[in-house]
Design an enzyme around this catalytic site. Structure first.
Site, mmCIF file in Angstrom:
data_model
loop_
_atom_site.group_PDB
_atom_site.id
_atom_site.type_symbol
_atom_site.label_atom_id
_atom_site.label_comp_id
_atom_site.label_asym_id
_atom_site.label_seq_id
_atom_site.Cartn_x
_atom_site.Cartn_y
_atom_site.Cartn_z
ATOM 1 N N GLN A 235 -10.772 6.795 6.084
ATOM 2 C CA GLN A 235 -11.122 5.612 6.860
ATOM 3 C C GLN A 235 -11.038 4.349 5.997
ATOM 4 O O GLN A 235 -10.657 3.280 6.480
ATOM 5 C CB GLN A 235 -12.542 5.754 7.426
ATOM 6 C CG GLN A 235 -12.955 4.670 8.390
ATOM 7 C CD GLN A 235 -12.081 4.627 9.625
ATOM 8 O OE1 GLN A 235 -11.624 5.664 10.107
ATOM 9 N NE2 GLN A 235 -11.838 3.435 10.148
ATOM 10 N N GLU A 236 -11.397 4.481 4.722
ATOM 11 C CA GLU A 236 -11.383 3.327 3.832
ATOM 12 C C GLU A 236 -9.981 2.919 3.411
ATOM 13 O O GLU A 236 -9.653 1.727 3.403
ATOM 14 C CB GLU A 236 -12.221 3.622 2.576
ATOM 15 C CG GLU A 236 -13.729 3.679 2.807
ATOM 16 C CD GLU A 236 -14.341 2.299 3.035
ATOM 17 O OE1 GLU A 236 -13.637 1.286 2.867
ATOM 18 O OE2 GLU A 236 -15.529 2.242 3.386
ATOM 19 N N SER A 237 -9.150 3.879 3.024
ATOM 20 C CA SER A 237 -7.875 3.521 2.379
ATOM 21 C C SER A 237 -6.679 4.331 2.842
ATOM 22 O O SER A 237 -5.576 4.097 2.357
ATOM 23 C CB SER A 237 -8.009 3.709 0.857
ATOM 24 O OG SER A 237 -8.164 5.091 0.547
#
Length: 408
Positions: A235-237
């Protein structure tokens, strides 16, 4: 006799002391407050501000004024004032106030340099002199014209004509719209620069990414299932170690520079997979300790995810609002519904809310997407780890969307 004299002298000293303390207290619309013994009524001129290296701005929390977004100040009024501060070579300090009265009162006492909030003359002229101050106010800088043709504008002290003239000379009518467009761009398509990889390296064998060994190694620090940390990383990267957001977050777990310094992660190593994941695991452990008052482990994980994305202080605000509104502040479902209220004045202006407006929809969506992907990861067999030489190619976002329900 000697004791009587000493007693009388002691009482007199106490009374004088009380009177002296009383002199340093001021009655305000928010109650009696202790002030500094040094008078603060003399304004900083523009030259003083430049010499001091800092300008102090007063405003209210809100989507158009100021809010914290992943450790970065946002809001059109703040961004405009920040640009002006940069143009004269100083830093900008923001002080949030409860309401218009407090802003004007602090400015009148010389506790700040500018109110970066749109005020109208019709509001200010009805305020008592005890609030405005003896010198009065001067409108300058950024302005708008509202539907009834009333002009609303920033404010400085009337004695600070040099600063007012600098604001007026610097500000151009199209600046406000330009800054709003720039803010919108940053918050949407340009928020994170990254490659988009598939959420599975090998779905048939259950290999999620080439970093599975690192998730297995460091997730236990936070007492998490490594697959939950993998879901958060995606989800972050999207598993891109070179990912970087406009706000400065970097690497697989999108760690902010300030957080990296706190965790002892060197900026030279912030894009390296293992140091980045290790630091993120320690941060998750810290956040878990912060929410140790939530006994249910799964619920606590949701609160930690929300704090990782939106800030622990905003999560606490949502918990306080949930409690006030009759919900369970230890159940994420209840808190998420109340967190969404922090997007509206009815929520972020509530007295129990201490940190103002937040982009709550993003945080609630963040938790939901990670939970959905975690369920997806848990529903397949976990196979062997890929070799370090295994290929790991980007997947086109459109193609991945067709194949993976939860692709972002």
């Amino acid at each position: 006799m000697k004791r009587t004299v000493l007693f009388i002298l002691g009482v007199v000293g106490l009374l004088l002391s009380c009177n002296e303390r009383q002199d340093n207290r001021v009655i305000t619309p928010w109650g009696e407050v202790q002030t500094d013994s040094i008078p603060t009524t003399e304004d900083f001129t523009l030259k003083d501000i430049v010499s001091n290296g800092e300008m102090i701005m007063l405003t209210l929390s809100g989507p158009e004024t100021y809010y914290d977004y992943h450790g970065r100040g946002m809001g059109a009024q703040f961004l405009l004032c920040e640009k002006f501060a940069q143009s004269i070579g100083v830093s900008l300090r923001v002080e949030l106030c409860k309401d218009t009265l407090e802003m004007v009162w602090k400015l009148g006492r010389g506790e700040a340099d500018v109110i970066a909030y749109m005020l109208s003359d019709s509001i200010v002229k009805h305020l008592p002199d005890s609030i405005i101050g003896s010198d009065g106010l001067r409108f300058c800088g950024a302005y708008q014209t509202v539907p009834d043709s009333t002009k609303i504008q920033w404010v400085v002290s009337s004695t600070n004509s040099e600063l007012a003239e600098a604001f007026d000379h610097w500000y151009k009518p199209d600046m406000l719209e330009e800054i709003k467009q720039e803010e919108h761009r940053l918050l949407t398509t340009a928020s994170v620069k990254r490659h988009v990889y598939s959420p599975f390296l090998n779905r048939s064998t259950g290999v999620i990414s080439k970093y599975d060994d690192l998730f297995r190694k460091y997730a236990p620090l936070a007492r998490w299932d490594w697959r939950l940390m993998a879901a958060q990383c995606y989800q972050e990267s999207c598993f891109d170690p070179k990912a970087r957001s406009w706000a400065g977050a970097r690497g697989l777990m999108q760690i902010m520079p300030g957080t990296a310094a706190h965790l002892g992660l060197s900026m030279d190593d912030i894009h390296a997979p293992e140091p980045n994941i290790s630091a993120a695991a320690r941060y998750l452990q810290e956040l878990s300790n912060t929410f140790s008052d939530i006994p249910n482990v799964t619920e606590r994980q949701n609160f930690v995810l929300a704090a990782y994305n939106g800030g622990a202080m905003h999560v606490r605000d949502a918990m306080a609002l949930t409690r006030k509104n009759g919900g369970n502040p230890q159940r994420w479902g209840d808190v998420a519904r109340n967190m969404l209220l922090l997007r509206e004045p009815v929520g972020y202006q509530d007295p129990v809310v201490k940190h103002g407006y937040m982009r709550a929809g993003e945080t609630v969506d963040y938790v939901d997407k990670i939970r959905a992907r975690y369920a997806q990861y848990r529903g397949v067999p976990m196979g062997k780890l890929p070799s370090s030489s295994g290929s790991f190619s980007p997947v086109a976002p459109r193609k991945a969307k067709k194949k993976y329900k939860y692709h972002v």
